[in-house]
Design a protein around this motif. Structure first.
Motif, PDB file in Angstrom:
ATOM      1  N   CYS A  31       0.829  -1.207   0.000  1.00  0.00           N
ATOM      2  CA  CYS A  31       0.000   0.000   0.000  1.00  0.00           C
ATOM      3  C   CYS A  31       0.863   1.258   0.000  1.00  0.00           C
ATOM      4  N   VAL A  32       1.953   1.240   0.745  1.00  0.00           N
ATOM      5  CA  VAL A  32       2.870   2.382   0.741  1.00  0.00           C
ATOM      6  C   VAL A  32       3.496   2.550  -0.631  1.00  0.00           C
ATOM      7  N   LEU A  49       0.563   3.392 -14.592  1.00  0.00           N
ATOM      8  CA  LEU A  49       0.532   2.547 -13.397  1.00  0.00           C
ATOM      9  C   LEU A  49      -0.669   1.614 -13.441  1.00  0.00           C
ATOM     10  N   SER A  50      -0.473   0.412 -12.935  1.00  0.00           N
ATOM     11  CA  SER A  50      -1.546  -0.574 -12.824  1.00  0.00           C
ATOM     12  C   SER A  50      -1.238  -1.444 -11.623  1.00  0.00           C
ATOM     13  N   ILE A  72      -8.761   1.304  -2.462  1.00  0.00           N
ATOM     14  CA  ILE A  72      -7.501   2.055  -2.461  1.00  0.00           C
ATOM     15  C   ILE A  72      -7.171   2.534  -3.869  1.00  0.00           C
ATOM     16  N   CYS A  73      -7.279   1.632  -4.837  1.00  0.00           N
ATOM     17  CA  CYS A  73      -6.929   1.986  -6.213  1.00  0.00           C
ATOM     18  C   CYS A  73      -7.890   3.026  -6.786  1.00  0.00           C
ATOM     19  N   ALA A  74      -9.171   2.899  -6.447  1.00  0.00           N
ATOM     20  CA  ALA A  74     -10.152   3.874  -6.935  1.00  0.00           C
ATOM     21  C   ALA A  74      -9.825   5.266  -6.405  1.00  0.00           C
ATOM     22  N   PRO A  79      -5.829   1.730 -12.053  1.00  0.00           N
ATOM     23  CA  PRO A  79      -6.607   0.534 -12.402  1.00  0.00           C
ATOM     24  C   PRO A  79      -6.088  -0.696 -11.669  1.00  0.00           C
ATOM     25  N   LEU A  80      -7.009  -1.611 -11.371  1.00  0.00           N
ATOM     26  CA  LEU A  80      -6.670  -2.807 -10.603  1.00  0.00           C
ATOM     27  C   LEU A  80      -7.151  -4.047 -11.337  1.00  0.00           C
TER      28      LEU A  80
END
Length: 438
Positions: A31-32, A49-50, A72-74, A79-80
């Protein structure tokens, strides 16, 4: 220098990659890393980034982690992708989960793409200690490399010089949320025992233990690089002598240059050569290498390793894996010789030139075969193969073309692969060496 600047410096060689994928578990470290990269992308020209989340399905609590990663990604506008994997049961659940995870991640990488993972300096220290306790050599004690090939792209670990404490501080200052894997508290797992029980004791006595162990891993990696340089020099002579059959797509080495090396240099050279092909054997299993060298030539010596087999034949070492270790396929009719014939587990067969008349069939050696040759009469196939120096492991897979009970041709061997008038030739494209490593 800020954590962002250190990260940017570390990733400088990868700025031209087509995409940066972040392996996002949902834990603190990843996450960091994701947050740092998303922030950097607002002021730096970075590759797209993905994020990729691998769901192992090993514990019920993990079912909520993909949604956590989505949130988190939103929030960061990244994009995840979520990929589910099946973890094979076995002696080491940790290893099986890791192998499944990296296989899934490798499958997502396009040509030149970069996968970023969040292992840090404390992880590197644990890795060195863990491998030391298992009796690893220099290659293992060198720890996790900062980068390596993975699939069609690259695996890069940009946080190896950052401590977990620094990551925790960053996460708290930025108000990040993350998931905690309850299995990390299970001290029955070796890595958890080291992290939760052993490392705190060592740190109480030697506060710089993580730094020191990580630094030792760096020294050992330099030592391994020197050993690799020596291996490349020692292998150069063994690679200068070309394999006698250019159509045989197998890794091979001339044996004589290796025999002139000391046993330690032999092992070093072979470790380097085998590393892309198979998991390397432990110290005790290297007795198989000595047996391979000492065996008589007519014994057909074999050294069986995790990813395949090393064979010695006619002064060369040959690596066999994949289809080469499967049984010879059965005989089969060739109903349309004008088209290539797929040989199950044995490549394919072609007829170049004028197709011979009659009903054709592809068979393999059973013993006692005889081939009619111009001005030489009927000759025993075994003797002909001996004259050509065809490796023993190839002879049983070499396609033979029959019309009824008459042997017409032996694939790929000049003057045996068709009639004297060269009106047609039997061409075999053998299976590639499918070792499956990266």
């Amino acid at each position: 220098m800020t954590l962002e600047d250190r990260l940017l410096t570390c990733l400088a060689p990868w700025r031209e990659a087509p995409v940066w994928h972040i392996a996002l578990s949902g834990g603190l470290d990843s996450c960091v890393l994701l947050h740092l990269l998303a922030r950097l992308s607002t002021r730096e020209a970075l590759p797209p980034l993905s994020a990729i989340h691998i769901h192992h399905g090993l514990q019920p609590v993990a079912d909520g982690w993909p949604e956590h990663c989505r949130q988190i990604c939103a929030a960061l506008g990244v994009p995840l992708q979520v990929r589910h994997v099946q973890v094979e049961s076995g002696a080491s659940l940790e290893r099986a989960a890791r192998e499944a995870r990296y296989a899934a991640l490798a499958a997502e990488l396009g040509e030149g793409a970069v996968l970023l993972t969040a292992q840090h300096r404390d992880d590197q220290a644990e890795t060195l200690l863990f491998r030391l306790l298992r009796g690893a050599g220099v290659r293992g004690l060198a720890g996790m490399p900062a980068s390596r090939r993975l699939g069609r792209g690259w695996l890069v670990r940009p946080l190896l010089d950052v401590s977990r404490r620094e990551l925790e501080t960053y996460a708290r200052v930025e108000g990040l949320s993350w998931v905690e894997d309850p299995s990390n508290q299970d001290d029955r797992m070796a890595r958890n025992y080291l992290r939760n029980q052993v490392m705190p004791l060592l740190a109480a006595r030697w506060p710089q233990v993580q730094n020191n162990l990580a630094r030792s891993a760096t020294h050992l990696r330099e030592a391994q690089e020197l050993l690799d340089d020596l291996a490349r020099q020692d292998l150069a002579a063994a690679r200068q002598d070309p394999a006698p059959f250019p159509w045989l797509p197998l890794p091979s080495l001339a044996l004589t240059p290796l025999l002139g090396l000391s046993p330690a240099r032999q092992r070093n050279a072979m470790r380097h050569w085998l590393a892309p092909l198979t998991p390397l054997p432990d110290s005790d299993h290297w007795a198989g290498w000595v047996d391979l060298l000492r065996a008589s030539a007519d014994a057909g010596p074999i050294w069986r390793l995790a990813g395949g087999e090393l064979r010695r034949s006619d002064g060369r070492l040959w690596w066999l894996a994949g289809d080469w270790l499967r049984p010879t396929p059965p005989a089969q009719e060739w109903h349309d010789p004008s088209a290539p014939l797929r040989l199950p587990g044995n490549g394919r067969l072609l007829l170049e030139g004028q197709v011979p008349s009659g009903s054709l069939r592809v068979r393999y050696r059973q013993g006692g075969e005889v081939l009619a040759l111009p001005e030489r009469g009927h000759r025993d196939l075994k003797r002909l193969l001996n004259e050509r120096g065809v490796p023993v492991f190839v002879r049983g897979r070499l396609p033979l073309l029959y019309r009824g009970d008459e042997l017409l041709a032996v694939a790929n061997l000049p003057s045996l692969d068709g009639p004297a008038d060269t009106s047609w030739r039997l061409v075999w494209e053998p299976p590639a060496d499918d070792h499956g490593l990266s």
